[in-house]
Scaffold this active site. Structure first.
Site, PDB file in Angstrom:
ATOM      1  N   TYR A   8       0.836  -1.291  -0.171  1.00 17.79           N
ATOM      2  CA  TYR A   8       0.164   0.133  -0.500  1.00 17.79           C
ATOM      3  C   TYR A   8       0.752   1.443  -0.288  1.00 17.79           C
ATOM      4  CZ  TYR A   8      -4.320   2.966   0.821  1.00 17.79           C
ATOM      5  OH  TYR A   8      -4.937   3.564   0.850  1.00 17.79           O
ATOM      6  N   ARG A  14      -6.450   2.532   3.675  1.00 13.89           N
ATOM      7  CA  ARG A  14      -7.128   1.824   3.327  1.00 13.89           C
ATOM      8  C   ARG A  14      -5.847   0.181   3.899  1.00 13.89           C
ATOM      9  NH1 ARG A  14     -12.167   1.799   2.764  1.00 13.89           N
ATOM     10  NH2 ARG A  14     -13.029   3.192   1.705  1.00 13.89           N
ATOM     11  N   TRP A 114      -9.447  12.050   1.336  1.00  9.92           N
ATOM     12  CA  TRP A 114      -7.840  12.061   1.288  1.00  9.92           C
ATOM     13  C   TRP A 114      -7.653  12.122  -0.122  1.00  9.92           C
ATOM     14  CZ3 TRP A 114      -6.895   8.878   4.996  1.00  9.92           C
ATOM     15  CH2 TRP A 114      -7.515   8.197   5.886  1.00  9.92           C
TER      16      TRP A 114
END
Length: 197
Positions: A8, A14, A114
């Site tokens: 990630y 997330r 975000w």
């Protein structure tokens, strides 16, 4: 032994729920962090060199590789890991109740801006979110919790059995100090996952 590699961006986002599950359950994993600016070239290189199964099948992150096989979508990853760690409850109903709580928290995270590039606007939006939506969410979860220790199931907090690792109010995490009121007793500490913050 099963190997796990979570890929990630170099941020919470997330991948944080899967990281919490790994930390809580004490499961070793490789935490591969990709810089946002490097992602387009990494994705392009992988997609061009792999004619078989891509390491990023949907062209986005997070991706969890389990013994080299990719699993995509953050909540699917979290649900898989929760089952691996014995955190899903002792019945299908308890599992569905845990899923409902995860989906409720996901609804909140979807409101976080975000992708806002302007730091001042992002801070203003987050402050508004934590002043208006977060207290309501906490009130609903506190109401759901009531006088119990567990949001799902009825096991004691110290147990390490499958039932003893069910979703517990105190493991949901600390909420931002942007909320100008005392936090419910169930949200005051993060316990085993504090080092991830």
């Amino acid at each position: 032994m099963t190997s796990y590699k979570l890929t990630y961006f170099n941020m919470r986002g997330r991948a944080e729920l899967p990281r919490y599950i790994f930390a809580y359950a004490g499961i070793a994993f490789e935490d591969r962090r990709v810089e946002w600016s490097d992602w387009p070239s990494i994705k392009k290189k992988v997609l061009m060199t792999n004619n078989t199964l891509s390491a990023f099948p949907l062209g986005k992150l997070p991706v969890l590789e389990v013994n080299g096989l990719p699993l995509t979508q953050s909540l699917a990853i979290a649900r898989f890991l929760a089952k691996e760690a014995g955190l899903v409850g002792n019945s299908r109903l308890a599992e569905a109740q845990a899923d409902a709580l995860v989906d409720t928290l996901n609804d909140f995270t979807l409101l976080i801006p975000w992708r806002e590039d302007n730091p001042q606007i992002k801070t203003q939006k987050i402050d508004m979110l934590f002043q208006s939506h977060a207290p309501k969410l906490l009130d609903h979860l506190q109401c759901h919790l009531g006088d119990r220790k567990w949001l799902v199931g009825d096991s004691d907090a110290g147990g390490r059995s499958a039932e003893g690792r069910q979703l517990h109010g105190k493991h949901l995490g600390q909420v931002s100090p942007r909320i100008n009121r005392p936090l419910p007793h169930s949200w005051r500490r993060l316990s085993p996952c504090r080092h991830l913050l």
